[in-house]
Motif scaffolding. Structure first.
Motif, PDB file in Angstrom:
ATOM      1  N   ARG A 235       0.820  -1.211   0.000  1.00 63.96           N
ATOM      2  CA  ARG A 235       0.000   0.000   0.000  1.00 63.96           C
ATOM      3  C   ARG A 235       0.852   1.257   0.000  1.00 63.96           C
ATOM      4  NH1 ARG A 235      -4.884   1.936   4.134  1.00 63.96           N
ATOM      5  NH2 ARG A 235      -4.953   4.072   3.339  1.00 63.96           N
ATOM      6  N   ASN A 236       1.888   1.289   0.838  1.00 62.91           N
ATOM      7  CA  ASN A 236       2.678   2.516   0.913  1.00 62.91           C
ATOM      8  C   ASN A 236       3.623   2.670  -0.273  1.00 62.91           C
ATOM      9  OD1 ASN A 236       2.399   4.687   2.717  1.00 62.91           O
ATOM     10  ND2 ASN A 236       4.512   4.422   3.415  1.00 62.91           N
ATOM     11  N   LEU A 237       3.984   1.560  -0.932  1.00 62.88           N
ATOM     12  CA  LEU A 237       4.740   1.688  -2.178  1.00 62.88           C
ATOM     13  C   LEU A 237       3.971   2.551  -3.177  1.00 62.88           C
ATOM     14  CD1 LEU A 237       6.118  -1.920  -2.738  1.00 62.88           C
ATOM     15  CD2 LEU A 237       7.500   0.171  -2.639  1.00 62.88           C
ATOM     16  N   ARG A 238       2.663   2.420  -3.149  1.00 64.04           N
ATOM     17  CA  ARG A 238       1.813   3.223  -4.031  1.00 64.04           C
ATOM     18  C   ARG A 238       1.491   4.582  -3.416  1.00 64.04           C
ATOM     19  NH1 ARG A 238      -3.957   0.823  -4.127  1.00 64.04           N
ATOM     20  NH2 ARG A 238      -3.816   1.763  -2.047  1.00 64.04           N
ATOM     21  N   ASP A 239       1.009   4.572  -2.177  1.00 63.58           N
ATOM     22  CA  ASP A 239       0.403   5.777  -1.616  1.00 63.58           C
ATOM     23  C   ASP A 239       1.426   6.828  -1.209  1.00 63.58           C
ATOM     24  OD1 ASP A 239      -1.949   4.507  -2.079  1.00 63.58           O
ATOM     25  OD2 ASP A 239      -2.402   4.058   0.018  1.00 63.58           O
ATOM     26  N   ARG A 240       2.636   6.414  -0.838  1.00 61.79           N
ATOM     27  CA  ARG A 240       3.684   7.392  -0.515  1.00 61.79           C
ATOM     28  C   ARG A 240       3.881   8.350  -1.700  1.00 61.79           C
ATOM     29  NH1 ARG A 240       7.642   7.534   3.057  1.00 61.79           N
ATOM     30  NH2 ARG A 240       7.379   5.344   3.647  1.00 61.79           N
ATOM     31  N   ILE A 241       3.913   7.782  -2.901  1.00 59.13           N
ATOM     32  CA  ILE A 241       4.137   8.602  -4.086  1.00 59.13           C
ATOM     33  C   ILE A 241       2.847   9.290  -4.522  1.00 59.13           C
ATOM     34  CG2 ILE A 241       5.123   8.619  -6.406  1.00 59.13           C
ATOM     35  CD1 ILE A 241       7.027   7.694  -4.158  1.00 59.13           C
ATOM     36  N   ALA A 242       1.728   8.573  -4.433  1.00 59.84           N
ATOM     37  CA  ALA A 242       0.457   9.136  -4.894  1.00 59.84           C
ATOM     38  C   ALA A 242       0.091  10.409  -4.133  1.00 59.84           C
ATOM     39  CB  ALA A 242      -0.652   8.099  -4.749  1.00 59.84           C
ATOM     40  N   ARG A 243       0.362  10.451  -2.836  1.00 57.52           N
ATOM     41  CA  ARG A 243      -0.029  11.638  -2.074  1.00 57.52           C
ATOM     42  C   ARG A 243       0.965  12.790  -2.232  1.00 57.52           C
ATOM     43  NH1 ARG A 243       0.619   7.626   2.132  1.00 57.52           N
ATOM     44  NH2 ARG A 243       2.699   7.737   3.062  1.00 57.52           N
TER      45      ARG A 243
END
Length: 449
Positions: free
Chosen positions: A138-146
């Protein structure tokens, strides 16, 4: 005020040193060139250049190698006494957590860091790697998405955020978006091998293995240079495609050529080598004496407490090299790691069972292998790697079920695999092996998927 390419202030830097630092950051982003050399040049020009030293610490810390980690601790202790601004102090805290084996604490610190300094590309990349090493999809995606919305189209390095987000989307099963973003990143920077790798992962997960070979070959000039740190992993991805397609000669050519010809002692490269040889062995192919060279290369890395994901891959090579005593010692160290840090918990809760399960499989104790691997498989995503890398656990478990005659277990596992990748030739072959005994006895087999 001296700033980096993204406009963030750099304590202790000169203009010349800042130019060396930007060169190092670009090399880090592209996994290409010599970032350590550029940082050493920056520090030679500006001896108390905080971010140059902190990036060097980060690079050594995320190498997940015992000697590099010790060097990082020594440098970090020195930097702690230097003048640091608030952003640099945040980097120092995150690095301390990593080196103490507190990976999630480091990730949380960097989560908050990005809300204050969204253009800090070093923190974003280190955070992305920390999320990878703790397998937090999840954070592999969301760290960058936010964070990405804070980056304008002309901010230097934006392509790399697209590539990181592509990989995060892929690990969350959002394959179409992942491929689109990976390709978009490469349009901006052809040498972005992390974006190339994200698209390769999509093709692996979708069992598009012909596409995977074609993708690797068409992009090869951009990621296969001698100065590319990531080239072996991208060769590994191509080798997996050939293996799925039954092109075994091509797999061995890649192993003996670009994957292992250099005898790399980098842990990430040896992980790929171990995993590829193990998959070949599982599929019934004679790998000769290749295990011995690789097992020797692992000697300086597998210590039972630095990073259990590496230790598990070392155990594969030691099993292949008939070094059972070393494997048993490694398992004992992993089980004795205790609860002192997150890395220690990974060792005791996951690493030890994986080493035990793979050792039991190698010795033909398939029931014991099933017990250990079934226990570990559901929590193996706690301690690192991608879905593609961890798949060797399920492949070994599947093979143990087949060889032990536990057909119902084997069928359940292969049905699970086919639900995710129905077009995989390897999965279809596994199903044929499961159903063959039923056909031989004239029993009624369930409808194949």
């Amino acid at each position: 005020m001296i700033t980096d390419a993204q406009g963030l202030s750099l304590t202790g830097a000169s203009r010349e040193a800042a130019a060396h630092f930007d060169q190092a950051v670009n090399a880090f982003n592209l996994y290409r060139g010599d970032p350590i050399g550029a940082l050493d040049a920056a520090l030679a020009t500006a001896p108390r250049f905080a971010m140059a030293a902190l990036l060097k610490v980060h690079l050594m810390a995320v190498a997940t190698e015992p000697q590099a980690s010790e060097a990082a601790r020594e440098l970090l202790a020195e930097v702690a006494d230097w003048p640091l601004n608030e952003r640099e102090q945040s980097h120092l805290v995150a690095a301390r957590h990593i080196l103490a084996g507190k990976w999630s604490a480091a990730a949380n610190r960097l989560d908050h860091h990005h809300t204050e300094w969204p253009l800090d590309i070093v923190a974003l990349q280190v955070g992305h790697l920390v999320d990878f090493f703790r397998a937090n999809a999840r954070n592999l995606r969301d760290r960058i998405a936010r964070t990405l919305p804070q980056w304008s189209a002309d901010t230097p390095g934006r392509h790399f955020l697209l590539g990181m987000l592509a990989f995060g989307l892929e690990e969350n099963g959002q394959y179409a978006q992942a491929e689109d973003l990976g390709r978009a990143a490469i349009q901006l920077e052809a040498r972005d091998c992390w974006a190339h790798h994200a698209v390769a992962h999509v093709m692996e997960m979708q069992a598009r293995h012909e596409d995977g070979v074609g993708w690797a070959m068409s992009r090869e000039p951009h990621w296969s240079g001698d100065d590319n740190f990531f080239q072996i992993h991208n060769w590994w991805h191509r080798a997996l495609c050939h293996l799925e397609l039954g092109q075994i000669d091509a797999v061995f050519r890649l192993y003996d050529g670009p994957i292992r010809a250099s005898r790399s002692a980098v842990a990430a490269d040896m992980v790929d080598a171990s995993a590829l040889l193990w998959r070949l062995q599982l599929a019934g192919h004679d790998v000769g004496d290749r295990w011995h060279e690789l097992g020797d290369a692992w000697n300086a890395h597998a210590d039972g407490h630095s990073y259990a994901f590496n230790d598990w891959h070392a155990s594969m090579a030691w099993l292949g090299a008939d070094r059972m005593a070393d494997v048993q010692k490694l398992e004992a160290r992993l089980r004795a790691a205790g609860q002192g840090s997150e890395a220690a918990r990974w060792a005791g809760e996951t690493g030890a069972d994986l080493v035990s399960g793979f050792a039991a499989f190698w010795r033909g104790r398939f029931g014991d292998a099933i017990e250990s691997l079934w226990r570990a498989r559901s929590i193996s995503n706690r301690f690192g790697g991608s879905h593609a890398q961890r798949d060797v656990i399920d492949l070994t478990l599947m093979e143990a079920a087949l060889r032990s005659g536990k057909r119902s277990v084997a069928e359940a596992l292969v049905r699970e695999r086919l639900a995710q990748r129905p077009h995989s030739g390897m999965n279809q072959q596994l199903l044929r092996r499961v159903l063959a005994p039923l056909r031989d006895t004239g029993a009624t087999a369930p409808q194949a998927a």
